[in-house]
Write a protein that holds these residues in place. Structure first.
Motif, PDB file in Angstrom:
ATOM      1  N   HIS A 252       0.864  -1.181   0.000  1.00 11.93           N
ATOM      2  CA  HIS A 252       0.000   0.000   0.000  1.00 11.93           C
ATOM      3  C   HIS A 252       0.900   1.230   0.000  1.00 11.93           C
ATOM      4  O   HIS A 252       1.731   1.404   0.902  1.00 11.93           O
ATOM      5  CB  HIS A 252      -0.902   0.034   1.244  1.00 11.93           C
ATOM      6  N   ILE A 253       0.757   2.087  -1.004  1.00  8.21           N
ATOM      7  CA  ILE A 253       1.538   3.321  -1.091  1.00  8.21           C
ATOM      8  C   ILE A 253       0.569   4.454  -1.402  1.00  8.21           C
ATOM      9  O   ILE A 253      -0.140   4.428  -2.411  1.00  8.21           O
ATOM     10  CB  ILE A 253       2.611   3.234  -2.194  1.00  8.21           C
ATOM     11  N   TRP A 254       0.515   5.454  -0.528  1.00 13.90           N
ATOM     12  CA  TRP A 254      -0.473   6.519  -0.694  1.00 13.90           C
ATOM     13  C   TRP A 254       0.098   7.838  -0.169  1.00 13.90           C
ATOM     14  O   TRP A 254       1.062   7.858   0.607  1.00 13.90           O
ATOM     15  CB  TRP A 254      -1.762   6.160   0.037  1.00 13.90           C
ATOM     16  N   LYS A 255      -0.513   8.942  -0.587  1.00 12.17           N
ATOM     17  CA  LYS A 255      -0.056  10.253  -0.162  1.00 12.17           C
ATOM     18  C   LYS A 255      -0.565  10.581   1.241  1.00 12.17           C
ATOM     19  O   LYS A 255      -1.743  10.405   1.537  1.00 12.17           O
ATOM     20  CB  LYS A 255      -0.532  11.340  -1.138  1.00 12.17           C
ATOM     21  N   ILE A 256       0.351  11.083   2.079  1.00 12.60           N
ATOM     22  CA  ILE A 256      -0.027  11.500   3.421  1.00 12.60           C
ATOM     23  C   ILE A 256       0.047  13.023   3.554  1.00 12.60           C
ATOM     24  O   ILE A 256      -0.247  13.581   4.614  1.00 12.60           O
ATOM     25  CB  ILE A 256       0.865  10.831   4.479  1.00 12.60           C
ATOM     26  N   SER A 257       0.450  13.687   2.489  1.00 14.58           N
ATOM     27  CA  SER A 257       0.425  15.151   2.394  1.00 14.58           C
ATOM     28  C   SER A 257       0.458  15.475   0.909  1.00 14.58           C
ATOM     29  O   SER A 257       0.358  14.581   0.067  1.00 14.58           O
ATOM     30  CB  SER A 257       1.614  15.787   3.124  1.00 14.58           C
ATOM     31  N   ALA A 258       0.604  16.751   0.584  1.00 12.10           N
ATOM     32  CA  ALA A 258       0.598  17.136  -0.822  1.00 12.10           C
ATOM     33  C   ALA A 258       1.758  16.527  -1.590  1.00 12.10           C
ATOM     34  O   ALA A 258       1.654  16.280  -2.794  1.00 12.10           O
ATOM     35  CB  ALA A 258       0.639  18.659  -0.951  1.00 12.10           C
ATOM     36  N   ASP A 259       2.880  16.262  -0.926  1.00 10.56           N
ATOM     37  CA  ASP A 259       4.064  15.797  -1.654  1.00 10.56           C
ATOM     38  C   ASP A 259       4.843  14.715  -0.911  1.00 10.56           C
ATOM     39  O   ASP A 259       6.017  14.492  -1.195  1.00 10.56           O
ATOM     40  CB  ASP A 259       5.001  16.980  -1.954  1.00 10.56           C
ATOM     41  N   HIS A 260       4.211  14.019   0.042  1.00  6.14           N
ATOM     42  CA  HIS A 260       4.870  12.934   0.764  1.00  6.14           C
ATOM     43  C   HIS A 260       4.019  11.664   0.666  1.00  6.14           C
ATOM     44  O   HIS A 260       2.796  11.715   0.800  1.00  6.14           O
ATOM     45  CB  HIS A 260       5.061  13.287   2.236  1.00  6.14           C
TER      46      HIS A 260
END
Length: 309
Positions: A252-260
């Motif tokens: 699972h790979i997902w955004k935790i902020s706008a650019d992380h």
């Protein structure tokens, strides 16, 4: 007695890149927007211009959007290290951008409805006074665009600030409606095309809707924890599976902020290495800021051990 430190295995959870300059400039634009809004709404009502009135109400909704922008910045700064938020306040700016995009869409619908009404029921327009106020509004919009332009483009190179991008789109929308209002008023004054005033309101609403939809498309996947694009994820899986007999069982790979991005990866092997070994394999994937790896030892009888970090 436990004497070891666990600092080595602790993770950083502050993924907020606070845009101090953007927040300050948003304050300036808010003040300019509110002043111009009052002038244009009053002038549009007195002089009978739908394009001018639409521009005034349009700026009013943008004033609300700028308040959202400023609130998002303040919230992100205040809660940057809030442990009650699993990955910090990194998505505050994204939520601010999404909310502002909704505001843009509402502006467009209001403009469209009122413009159609005016197209069906034309009203008398006092062109000279309306043109003067529209030019004033455009001047303020141009100043606002330049206040936000440099900051918006600078942060595009470093990271995605959807909050600032939304504010920038709002002032662009203001400038567009001002230009359309001036064109409509000039056309009505010199050629008698009073219907252009309402038509420009319709054109403006269509363009603003496109901007709003584009911003919603950018922000909503982040808020919904959409996965990273498949090609990048596939490269990560291939990197791990190239070593020995490793097999990735879950990722699972997902955004935790706008650019992380954050990643949770489970893998299984007959002869597994340490977690640090697998993390080292992934150091070239610089988009991943927070990673958790589960290592499972597989035998003929099934999984007998696992390690996480």
């Amino acid at each position: 007695m436990y004497t070891h430190t666990i600092q080595k295995w602790q993770h950083e959870h502050n993924f907020t890149n606070h845009n101090h300059q953007g927040e300050r400039r948003a304050y300036y634009v808010l003040i300019l927007t509110v002043i111009t809004m009052v002038i244009e709404i009053a002038a549009g009502t007195i002089y009978g211009s739908m394009a001018l009135l639409a521009d005034g109400w349009h700026m009013g909704t943008h004033a609300v959007a700028f308040l959202i922008t400023i609130f998002a910045y303040q919230y992100a700064r205040k809660h940057a290290n809030d442990e009650s938020l699993a990955f910090g306040a990194g998505k505050a700016s994204v939520l601010g951008g999404f909310s502002s995009a909704i505001a843009l869409g509402l502006v467009a619908m209001i403009m469209l409805g009122e413009s159609i009404h005016r197209l069906m029921s034309p009203q008398e327009i006092q062109f000279n006074e309306a043109i003067l106020v529209a030019v004033l509004g455009l001047s303020v919009n141009i100043i606002s665009v330049f206040l936000l332009k440099d900051d918006h483009h600078h942060h595009d190179h470093d990271h995605d600030d959807h909050n600032m991008k939304a504010a920038y789109f709002h002032v662009l929308a203001d400038a567009l409606t001002s230009v359309l209002a001036i064109f409509a008023l000039v056309a009505g004054k010199y050629w008698g095309w009073n219907w252009v005033d309402a038509l420009m309101g319709i054109v403006g609403s269509v363009i603003i809707t496109r901007w709003a939809f584009g911003l919603i498309k950018q922000t909503s996947p982040i808020l919904l924890d959409a996965s990273i694009y498949p090609e990048y994820q596939e490269k990560i899986i291939n990197t791990l599976e190239m070593e020995n007999d490793n097999k990735v069982s879950d990722v699972h790979i997902w955004k935790i902020s706008a650019d992380h991005y954050a990643a949770i990866i489970s893998l299984v092997a007959n002869d597994p290495k340490t977690v640090d070994y697998y993390k080292q394999l992934l150091t070239k994937f610089d988009k991943i800021s927070h990673i958790t790896i589960e290592v499972n030892h597989f035998t003929e009888t099934g999984q007998i051990a696992n390690e996480r970090t």
